[in-house]
Design a protein around this motif. Structure first.
Motif, short mmCIF file in Angstrom:
data_model
loop_
_atom_site.label_atom_id
_atom_site.label_comp_id
_atom_site.label_asym_id
_atom_site.label_seq_id
_atom_site.Cartn_x
_atom_site.Cartn_y
_atom_site.Cartn_z
N ILE B 101 0.83 -1.21 0.00
CA ILE B 101 0.00 0.00 0.00
C ILE B 101 0.86 1.25 0.00
CG2 ILE B 101 -1.57 1.35 1.49
CD1 ILE B 101 -3.11 -1.27 1.94
N ASN B 102 1.94 1.22 0.74
CA ASN B 102 2.84 2.39 0.73
C ASN B 102 3.45 2.60 -0.64
OD1 ASN B 102 2.35 3.09 3.39
ND2 ASN B 102 4.00 1.82 4.19
N LEU B 103 3.80 1.52 -1.31
CA LEU B 103 4.35 1.65 -2.67
C LEU B 103 3.31 2.28 -3.59
CD1 LEU B 103 6.87 0.90 -4.40
CD2 LEU B 103 5.63 -1.15 -5.08
N PHE B 104 2.08 1.83 -3.48
CA PHE B 104 0.99 2.40 -4.27
C PHE B 104 0.87 3.90 -4.00
CE2 PHE B 104 -3.49 3.67 -4.52
CZ PHE B 104 -3.90 3.15 -5.75
N LYS B 105 0.86 4.26 -2.72
CA LYS B 105 0.71 5.66 -2.35
C LYS B 105 1.85 6.51 -2.91
CE LYS B 105 0.18 5.77 2.21
NZ LYS B 105 0.20 5.16 3.60
N LEU B 106 3.08 6.03 -2.73
CA LEU B 106 4.21 6.86 -3.15
C LEU B 106 4.37 6.88 -4.67
CD1 LEU B 106 7.01 6.44 -0.49
CD2 LEU B 106 4.99 7.91 -0.54
N LEU B 107 4.08 5.78 -5.32
CA LEU B 107 4.21 5.79 -6.78
C LEU B 107 3.21 6.77 -7.39
CD1 LEU B 107 5.44 4.77 -9.38
CD2 LEU B 107 3.84 2.84 -9.33
N ALA B 108 2.00 6.76 -6.88
CA ALA B 108 1.00 7.71 -7.40
C ALA B 108 1.46 9.14 -7.12
CB ALA B 108 -0.36 7.45 -6.76
N ALA B 109 2.00 9.37 -5.93
CA ALA B 109 2.49 10.72 -5.60
C ALA B 109 3.64 11.12 -6.52
CB ALA B 109 2.92 10.76 -4.13
#
Lengths: 413, 413
Positions: B101-109
């Motif tokens: 989930i953190n990867l998802f959040k940061l990649l989108a950011a």
């Protein structure tokens, strides 16, 4: 007017068919806890379960516990148990992530099921994080979706063929207003609108019949009436008819059809598991399971009945004992339209809540002037309501709230 | 050739400056645990910490614990401690959610920080969930992003002005290959490419200097070398220079500038907190903190040195004792290019791993033919490596692996 006495409350406790459940919680002595809708109490058994989990499963069996103690099955197993609390089938629910993240996942999935519609409808006083999640997703997607916020009484007018999803919380977190889940879902479906319900403030305190009402999706919280512990994992529900078409929003390995083949390409699991993302939070899930197991022992019809009576009792005693102090009811009078909490208004609400804590009564404050008291029917007694109102009377009669240290400041309650 | 003996290994243990740390873990007797890169061992102190948390903080102090025991500060406090393990500042890291989930959040950011670029570069053999997350996000956004997967040696050629983000795992989960974080980050930055590193298989086993290398973003796992417990919360890092502009991907209430005002409009927190989403998972965070605190007592240079030596020892003993059995090294020989694990290839890898478990040695298998042995320097002894290779010799010499029950089937190890 006939006045209720503490003896009357003691009699109600003696006759309470749920009365024995209180002993299944470890409650601090001398405290009346009216905040189980923020953090549920500690079930007897949670300590031992966690200690065994840590000592034996983590400490001794280590990585083998994923199979040996079925850690890998926890999201589905606990999800299936929660399903029984909310009128769902066991293949429609998983325990995972936080409520907010699950809402994000399901809302995105719902929007993809209605690609030609661009409106999301919700209630203006919905729980703020739910609104933040909706607005954040709209911004992230950049596909011209729009959030239409209306007053609760205008919801049915707001539903039309342009609306993709109705996002609602069943019980308003402040006023305690209970929405008619079945009626709103029916109205939404008549317009082809998908429904996504947040059950955080209702599940565990009343029977919920998601499938009977035809609800499409739902999320909920593990640490309120489910008594799953601080920051417990949340859950999500997708009706069986959508399982095949609802795409995973965050495609993590736990949602893969075969996570342990470590295949380079993502292939979603056939069922509800595809909405899992990362490695399951085993400690949190274990505590949650203890809370859910305990709740499954109770008849939810009886839980609901007691919840309504506790609320009625609180309001009646407030009127009887504290009429002179300027409180206004801020929750529905009709207990069939009220969740498992009462709310009253007072200009000094913040200070009064602080003074009540000193008296051993924990409720909480919601700006600007709401005193909120959660009524967890599994471990509260009728006499607790008596004592809580008596404490409120003391605080008001003595003006104990009027102290500098009770001035409002930014805080976490 | 001079052969190493078990006595030599015992001598290495006596001289080991980290030798006393083993006693800080509760390790099952009779087991050699070479899977700390899947699930780290149980630190002494975790049981007591959790019991106190459950009994006192949840059970007695209930909702008051958010302030009284600073539950609300846990994501930042533990993030700041993890920051010291990865060469970050204390305002650049939070502990939250799962790695995926953190990867998802940061990649989108990160993609929003590079709105005119459409390519994401990663390594073909990156950890599968990282690739799933990337592809899932691309599909969700529907903005024409593209994942360019290349071989590790072709990465620098793949970086050009069309690339928005380079997503890399520092240590390959199968081969143990250690990528040159500093060099790749430099090459990426020369082309204006943002870097997003997954530290799951490296942090805690070696010093990492994110800021010295100019890394933009990173995520990592709490339950491997950080010894945070099964399914522990993960963490995320954003370099200070991006904190103002990196938008939260999932806008939950814990990322709000003032979560407890329950304002209807989302206003992101000023700093790294805006990347929090839901209520913090308190039980998991508490266990994670014990693991991180323990790691902070160790000198990470010494940890790295021991890790390299353990790997060299394993490979040398394998060649010395098991030369006849057809193993091939599948990890780099040069310990400076290897993470804290060794990998060897054998056609009967799956069955051999199963037979080793019977011998009291836990490693794991990665398809199609990799035997993977994690080397957690905090609690492994040199003599454990000797005994592990001796067990492997027994399994091979006796053909103990050649049993029907060790045939490969879908499993979780």
């Amino acid at each position: 007017m006939y006045g209720l006495s503490r003896d009357d409350c003691e009699r109600l406790d003696r006759e309470d068919p749920l009365g024995t459940l209180r002993g299944r919680f470890e409650l601090p002595s001398g405290l009346i806890y009216l905040d189980g809708n923020s953090l549920g109490a500690l079930p007897v058994g949670a300590r031992q379960r966690l200690d065994e989990l840590v000592r034996v499963q983590w400490g001794e069996d280590l990585i083998r516990s994923w199979n040996r103690h079925d850690w890998i099955g926890m999201p589905r197993r606990i999800g299936a148990k929660i399903a029984r609390l909310i009128g769902a089938r066991d293949d429609e629910v998983i325990a995972a992530d936080s409520t907010s993240i699950n809402l994000f996942k399901l809302l995105a999935a719902a929007l993809r099921l209605r690609p030609r519609r661009r409106i999301i409808v919700s209630e203006r006083t919905n729980f703020p994080t739910d609104l933040y999640i909706i607005e954040g997703l709209i911004e992230l997607l950049g596909q011209g979706h729009e959030l239409r916020l209306v007053h609760a009484d205008e919801l049915s007018d707001a539903l039309d063929e342009k609306v993709a999803v109705l996002v609602m919380t069943q019980v308003d977190y402040r006023s305690g207003r209970l929405h008619d889940l079945a009626a709103l879902t029916r109205q939404a479906q008549a317009k082809g609108v998908l429904t996504l319900w947040d059950l955080s403030h209702s599940a565990g305190a009343m029977p919920i019949e998601l499938n009977a009402a035809g609800v499409d999706m739902a999320v909920g919280c593990g640490y309120k009436y489910l008594n799953g512990g601080p920051g417990a994992p949340a859950y999500l529900f997708i009706a069986r008819r959508h399982l095949r078409d609802a795409q995973p929003t965050i495609a993590g390995w736990m949602g893969h059809a075969a996570p342990f083949t470590f295949a380079p390409d993502y292939r979603p699991a056939a069922g509800i598991e595809r909405h899992l993302v990362g490695t399951p939070p085993v400690l949190g899930l274990a505590a949650l399971e203890v809370g859910v197991d305990l709740l499954l022992e109770a008849d939810l019809q009886l839980v609901r009945e007691k919840s309504r009576r506790l609320g009625d009792l609180y309001l009646r005693l407030l009127d009887q004992e504290c009429a002179a102090f300027g409180f206004e009811h801020a929750c529905p009078h009709d207990s069939t339209r009220r969740g498992s909490q009462v709310a009253v208004r007072h200009p000094q609400g913040y200070a009064i809540i602080q003074a009540l804590i000193v008296e051993g009564v924990i409720g909480d404050f919601r700006a600007p002037d709401i005193l909120r008291f959660g009524l967890a029917p599994l471990y509260l007694r009728y006499v607790d309501i008596w004592d809580a109102v008596a404490a409120l009377h003391r605080v008001m009669a003595s003006q104990a709230w009027n102290k500098p240290e009770f001035k409002r400041k930014a805080t976490v309650t």
